[in-house]
Write a protein that holds these residues in place. Structure first.
Motif, mmCIF file in Angstrom:
data_model
loop_
_atom_site.group_PDB
_atom_site.id
_atom_site.type_symbol
_atom_site.label_atom_id
_atom_site.label_comp_id
_atom_site.label_asym_id
_atom_site.label_seq_id
_atom_site.Cartn_x
_atom_site.Cartn_y
_atom_site.Cartn_z
ATOM 1 N N MET B 1 0.844 -1.202 0.000
ATOM 2 C CA MET B 1 0.000 0.000 0.000
ATOM 3 C C MET B 1 0.883 1.256 0.000
ATOM 4 S SD MET B 1 -2.749 0.978 2.852
ATOM 5 C CE MET B 1 -3.020 -0.773 3.121
ATOM 6 N N ALA B 2 0.451 2.239 -0.726
ATOM 7 C CA ALA B 2 1.244 3.462 -0.821
ATOM 8 C C ALA B 2 1.169 4.247 0.475
ATOM 9 C CB ALA B 2 0.708 4.327 -1.955
ATOM 10 N N ASN B 3 2.260 4.695 0.954
ATOM 11 C CA ASN B 3 2.220 5.574 2.107
ATOM 12 C C ASN B 3 2.814 6.925 1.728
ATOM 13 O OD1 ASN B 3 5.006 5.357 2.145
ATOM 14 N ND2 ASN B 3 4.950 3.651 3.577
ATOM 15 N N ASP B 4 2.809 7.833 2.670
ATOM 16 C CA ASP B 4 3.273 9.188 2.392
ATOM 17 C C ASP B 4 4.681 9.230 1.826
ATOM 18 O OD1 ASP B 4 1.093 10.566 2.947
ATOM 19 O OD2 ASP B 4 1.912 11.711 4.624
ATOM 20 N N GLY B 481 2.038 3.563 -6.741
ATOM 21 C CA GLY B 481 1.646 2.207 -7.095
ATOM 22 C C GLY B 481 0.622 1.623 -6.165
#
Lengths: 252, 481
Positions: B1-4, B481
């Protein structure tokens, strides 16, 4: 529609959910009640895919797909909607543009054609009317300067616009006066159908007088310890949670 | 999962999207700055004696001045003798229509999306394109001519309207103003000239696109806009540049003159090559922009969207000389990777009842450093002067910086000066909220940024605002992504 099996989750190393099981079918409304810190809002966060919640065990199947594998936007596009306990303010982004973007993304994901401006406005007007949402708020910046009640009503308006199959209402009743509560409940009741389902997280039985649930569950210490029908909510209102806590510790 | 962090890294790795080099024969002056170079440039342009004199005074001022030391960044060493001070496409014919222009040049404009075509013209945009140094094509000139509006290259103005140029050039930004203004006075290549006659409201947005194209060629435009009594003009300036390994110095000068009851609106979208993700090879954009509200009730408004350049250093300012004059400054400055922006404005209140409004929105991502530097000066005769300043900073990630240096000087106790400032971060909460409505992180950041900058973007002419909004999104989005 939703099958949660033996769900364990932690946040910042602290175990919050400890083997939660729940099955929700289309057309059903499930209420989840429980004392503070039992893990109610954590369950909502885990289902929506909030980043700092880590699932350590168990599975969540949503319409036959592994929900936990999906990122938050994919879950939303698949039809999971979370009405936030504390809706976020985004200055300068108009409510209506935000919704147009969101609906556009969701429709694109489902291979539906984009709505043109006219169709979108028509839909927006229709839904505003349905959930009695103030037209003035539609063009304002997203939640910016909204009162607590207005924010919650905006969540329901968004729900109406995006037409999710599973809606999770995280303490939507908190901070609502009785009139707002009535309007919000009326909105939800109008949106209920054979095709969608609701999980309503609440502290109080009051909301359930307006939105009558098919099932009531008590969440305590990361697990569902008791399930029943709407009468259970009344019992809880009367007796509180302590009798369940005692029962729970006695069985351990 | 995309994080900051992933989002930020993607932003940091975002390549510059407008990097390409056009292969056109160039006429280039030998590198170096001295009297001979200045004489060479002036001779190349067949300039009159008075302008050569003025250039030489500029060269003298340049020789006397030192590089400033007060800025909030480390000024890289600049070898002024290594820069070539003149480059012009070799073909210097004048064109009656676009068919006669070098097709490769037109192809470049096409790539840049420069609205040089008929449709754009019909949409009401007259474009005076500065390709490196010499104006190549001017559209809609005839129509403007009917109204008595002069919109041409600076060089042409020197030939056709020497009296106006002579009267106003250097009247707002003197050749001795600062070292870069002096450099520009000495070596300015070309630029734009606008004159709006008395009582005329310019019916279309005047637009110039600048583009730096020859390796190692500093570009020194000079823009002069004069709005005569009761006139109005809106002027747009926008630019992109090809990828480069060498740093390129850009030191433009813009002078605006608004006479009684006149209004000038000057909008800029600046997207020069910012360097690679380590900051190597970007443009240094050191610009002096100043306007004067000379006559009573006149108004000057600066709007800028700054996304490019390795270093941006500029303070579009207004001298509020007349009574009841208004000065405005609206700015969005974005810095990412190792970009630096030190920008703001100066409002000099001289006339009675003069008003100024400053809205500055800084956005920092990656390791970008963004400084707002502003001066509000109220003179002793500026009774009832008013200023409102709002200065906001938005941070993306935890490796960037935002700095604010507001100066207020008041010599009149009837003046009212207000200053508001905020600093905020794009919160994970905001991104998650939008994610939960089906919007991916990339789009979420773009939405938040555009919302944040809306007050400034709203000041841009409609067509430009859309472009600027896209540019902000492109600049700050990463492929998450």
């Amino acid at each position: 529609m939703l099958i949660i099996k033996n769900l364990h989750a932690q946040v910042e190393g602290k175990q919050i959910l400890k083997g939660l099981n729940l099955t929700v079918n289309a057309g059903e409304v499930h209420a989840i009640m429980g004392p503070n810190g039992a893990g109610k809002s954590s369950l909502a966060s885990v289902l929506a895919g909030r980043e700092n919640y880590e699932v350590t065990e168990g599975e969540v199947i949503f319409e036959g797909k592994d929900l936990l594998e999906m990122n938050p936007e994919t879950r939303a596009r698949e039809g999971v909607f979370l009405a936030f306990q504390y809706p976020i303010e985004i200055p300068g982004v108009s409510n209506i543009n935000f919704l147009k973007t969101a609906l556009g993304e969701i429709r694109a994901y489902r291979n539906l054609p984009a709505l043109d401006a006219k169709e979108f406005l028509q839909l927006s007007r229709e839904k505003q009317k349905l959930v009695e949402f103030d037209a003035k708020l539609v063009n304002r910046s997203l939640n910016e300067g909204f009162s607590g009640g207005e924010k919650k009503r905006n969540e329901i308006f968004q729900l109406a616009m995006l037409e999710p199959s599973l809606s999770i209402l995280d303490e939507t009743d908190s901070g609502l006066d009785i009139d707002a509560l009535r309007i919000v409940s009326k909105g939800v009741n109008k949106l209920r159908s054979e095709k969608n389902a609701f999980i309503i997280i609440t502290h109080y039985q009051r909301l359930l007088e307006y939105i009558v649930p098919d099932f009531v569950h008590v969440l305590y210490d990361g697990r569902i310890v008791k399930s029943g029908t709407k009468e259970l909510a009344l019992e809880l209102e009367e007796k509180g949670y302590d009798w369940l806590k005692e029962k729970e510790s006695a069985t351990v | 999962m995309a994080n900051d962090n992933e989002i930020i890294d993607n932003i940091a790795n975002k390549e510059y999207e407008f990097g390409f080099v056009t292969d056109i024969e160039m006429d280039v002056a030998p590198a170096g700055l001295n009297e001979d170079t200045i004489r060479y440039i002036s001779a190349k342009k067949n300039e009159p004696e008075w302008l050569l004199e003025w250039r030489l005074k500029g060269l003298q001022s340049f020789g006397k001045q030192k590089l400033p030391e007060w800025q909030n960044f480390e000024l890289p060493a600049i070898d002024f003798q290594k820069i070539s001070y003149y480059a012009a496409p070799k073909s210097k014919k004048k064109y009656d229509s676009l068919d006669q222009v070098d097709p490769e040049l037109l192809a470049t404009f096409e790539k840049l999306g420069i609205p040089l075509n008929e449709q754009k013209a019909l949409a009401g945009v007259a474009v005076d394109v500065v390709f490196d140094s010499v104006s190549v094509a001017t559209t809609y000139k005839e129509k403007l001519k009917e109204l008595g509006i002069i919109f041409c290259s600076f060089g042409e103005a020197v030939r056709e309207h020497p009296e106006l140029v002579k009267k106003y050039v250097g009247s707002v930004v003197p050749h001795s103003d600062n070292i870069f203004a002096a450099l520009n006075a000495a070596a300015f290549s070309d630029g734009s000239f606008v004159y709006i006659p008395k009582g005329v409201r310019c019916p279309m947005e005047l637009s110039t696109y600048f583009r730096i194209n020859t390796e190692n060629t500093g570009q020194f435009e000079r823009t002069l806009i004069i709005a005569d009594e009761g006139s109005y003009v809106s002027y747009l300036e926008g630019c992109t540049a090809p990828m480069r390994d060498e740093n390129q110095l850009h030191a433009a000068v813009v002078e605006l003159i608004a006479l009684e009851n006149a209004e000038i609106k000057y909008s800029t979208v600046q997207n020069w090559y910012p360097g690679d993700k380590d900051g190597k090879g970007g443009i240094y954009n050191f610009v002096t922009k100043r306007g004067i509200c000379k006559g009573a009730n006149s108004k000057i408004s600066w709007t800028q969207v700054e996304t490019g350049s390795a270093i941006t250093w500029k303070y579009p300012s207004v001298i509020l000389q007349g009574d009841n004059t208004t000065g405005e400054f609206y700015s969005v400055a974005v810095t990412k990777n190792k970009q630096i922006a030190d920008t703001g404005t100066k409002m000099y209140h001289i006339g009675k009842n003069s008003r100024s409004r400053i809205i500055s929105k800084g956005i920092s991502a990656g390791q970008g450093q963004n400084s707002y530097r502003g001066l509000v000066q109220i003179g002793s005769k500026a009774d009832d002067a008013r200023n409102f300043t709002q200065c906001d900073s938005l941070l993306i990630g935890d490796r960037c910086g935002a700095h604010t240096f507001p100066y207020i000087e008041s010599k009149n106790n009837t003046a009212m000066v207000e200053h508001e400032a905020t600093t905020s971060k794009i919160g994970e909460d905001q991104i998650f909220y939008l994610n939960q409505r089906g919007i991916d992180s990339e789009k979420a950041v773009a939405l938040i940024i555009n919302g944040y900058a809306k007050e400034v973007l709203n000041q841009l002419p409609m067509e430009f605002a859309v472009e600027a909004q896209k540019l902000l999104s492109i600049t700050l989005e990463g492929s998450v992504g």
